[in-house]
Motif scaffolding. Structure first.
Motif, PDB file in Angstrom:
ATOM      1  N   ALA A 256      34.544  19.488  57.702  1.00  0.00           N
ATOM      2  CA  ALA A 256      34.000  20.730  58.272  1.00  0.00           C
ATOM      3  C   ALA A 256      33.238  20.439  59.562  1.00  0.00           C
ATOM      4  O   ALA A 256      33.355  21.177  60.544  1.00  0.00           O
ATOM      5  CB  ALA A 256      33.093  21.419  57.252  1.00  0.00           C
ATOM      6  N   CYS A 257      32.464  19.358  59.576  1.00  0.00           N
ATOM      7  CA  CYS A 257      31.701  19.009  60.777  1.00  0.00           C
ATOM      8  C   CYS A 257      32.613  18.642  61.948  1.00  0.00           C
ATOM      9  O   CYS A 257      32.318  18.961  63.094  1.00  0.00           O
ATOM     10  CB  CYS A 257      30.743  17.852  60.478  1.00  0.00           C
TER      11      CYS A 257
ATOM     12  N   ILE B  85      23.731  22.783  60.107  1.00  0.00           N
ATOM     13  CA  ILE B  85      24.270  22.583  58.763  1.00  0.00           C
ATOM     14  C   ILE B  85      23.293  23.221  57.786  1.00  0.00           C
ATOM     15  O   ILE B  85      22.142  22.810  57.685  1.00  0.00           O
ATOM     16  CB  ILE B  85      24.478  21.086  58.451  1.00  0.00           C
TER      17      ILE B  85
ATOM     18  N   THR C 238      32.608  17.863  53.702  1.00  0.00           N
ATOM     19  CA  THR C 238      31.566  18.157  54.691  1.00  0.00           C
ATOM     20  C   THR C 238      31.875  17.491  56.025  1.00  0.00           C
ATOM     21  O   THR C 238      31.717  18.094  57.089  1.00  0.00           O
ATOM     22  CB  THR C 238      30.183  17.725  54.165  1.00  0.00           C
TER      23      THR C 238
ATOM     24  N   LEU D 166      25.163  20.468  65.582  1.00  0.00           N
ATOM     25  CA  LEU D 166      25.653  21.411  64.573  1.00  0.00           C
ATOM     26  C   LEU D 166      24.501  21.922  63.715  1.00  0.00           C
ATOM     27  O   LEU D 166      23.570  21.194  63.410  1.00  0.00           O
ATOM     28  CB  LEU D 166      26.672  20.727  63.652  1.00  0.00           C
TER      29      LEU D 166
ATOM     30  N   ALA E 299      34.056  22.204  63.070  1.00  0.00           N
ATOM     31  CA  ALA E 299      33.131  23.308  63.355  1.00  0.00           C
ATOM     32  C   ALA E 299      32.823  23.419  64.849  1.00  0.00           C
ATOM     33  O   ALA E 299      32.767  22.425  65.559  1.00  0.00           O
ATOM     34  CB  ALA E 299      31.833  23.113  62.583  1.00  0.00           C
TER      35      ALA E 299
ATOM     36  N   ASP F 128      33.075  26.394  57.577  1.00  0.00           N
ATOM     37  CA  ASP F 128      32.772  26.080  58.973  1.00  0.00           C
ATOM     38  C   ASP F 128      33.289  27.200  59.866  1.00  0.00           C
ATOM     39  O   ASP F 128      34.061  28.051  59.433  1.00  0.00           O
ATOM     40  CB  ASP F 128      33.374  24.723  59.378  1.00  0.00           C
TER      41      ASP F 128
ATOM     42  N   VAL G 175      28.082  24.772  59.901  1.00  0.00           N
ATOM     43  CA  VAL G 175      28.679  24.385  58.625  1.00  0.00           C
ATOM     44  C   VAL G 175      27.737  24.898  57.540  1.00  0.00           C
ATOM     45  O   VAL G 175      26.523  24.753  57.650  1.00  0.00           O
ATOM     46  CB  VAL G 175      28.843  22.851  58.508  1.00  0.00           C
TER      47      VAL G 175
END
Length: 169
Positions: free
Chosen positions: A85-86, A57, A82, A55, A89, A110, A93
């Motif tokens: 969102a991770c 970020i 967070t 990801l 996603a 995200d 993010v």
């Protein structure tokens, strides 16, 4: 009477517990937290935790926002958002933070599917809502305008820096 004594003992125990809770809450408001520093730590931790997903970020800060409260509480709230969102996603993010009219606003965006009714009522978000409420803040969920996924917006009391008093002669 034994029942009356037991009820009285429980009432006293509850009162002591509530007094400790009120005292701890007062101490929390006396603290402050560097929002950008905390979010950068979370960004690194989530990058490590979700390394296999590769990801991206990103973080963006306007000024140096400070939360008027305990840093552990802030990191629990921001960490839940967070992490959520991770999990959802697809590739990106974004963490945004700024101060506005005495409040700290943290957006966690995200590029996942966005919030649905069940997704916006999960345990992590419930914890964030409850903790934010203790500080007089709130959590809002919406669509991320740039990433087209979900946005969790955390609105909390900020620290207002006092300006020095200047005597006019």
């Amino acid at each position: 009477d034994t029942l009356t004594q037991s009820v009285e003992a429980m009432r006293e125990q509850i009162e002591r517990h509530l007094a400790r809770t009120r005292s701890a809450a007062s101490a929390r408001f006396a603290a402050s937290c560097d929002v950008a520093l905390s979010l950068e730590r979370l960004k690194r931790a989530m990058g490590t935790l979700y390394r296999d997903r590769q990801l991206r970020i990103e973080s963006f800060f306007d000024g140096a926002p400070r939360f008027r409260g305990d840093s552990a509480d802030f990191e629990e709230m921001a960490g839940n958002l967070t992490d959520n969102a991770c999990k959802w996603a697809m590739s990106t993010v974004r963490l945004y933070a700024h101060s506005n009219n005495g409040e700290v606003i943290v957006d966690v965006d995200d590029d996942g599917p966005g919030f649905t009714d069940p997704a916006s009522s999960g345990l992590g978000l419930s914890i964030v809502r409850e903790l934010a409420g203790l500080y007089g803040g709130r959590l809002e969920v919406d669509h991320a305008p740039d990433l087209k996924g979900g946005r969790a917006r955390l609105i909390l009391p900020g620290v207002t820096l006092a300006l020095p008093l200047v005597a006019v002669l």
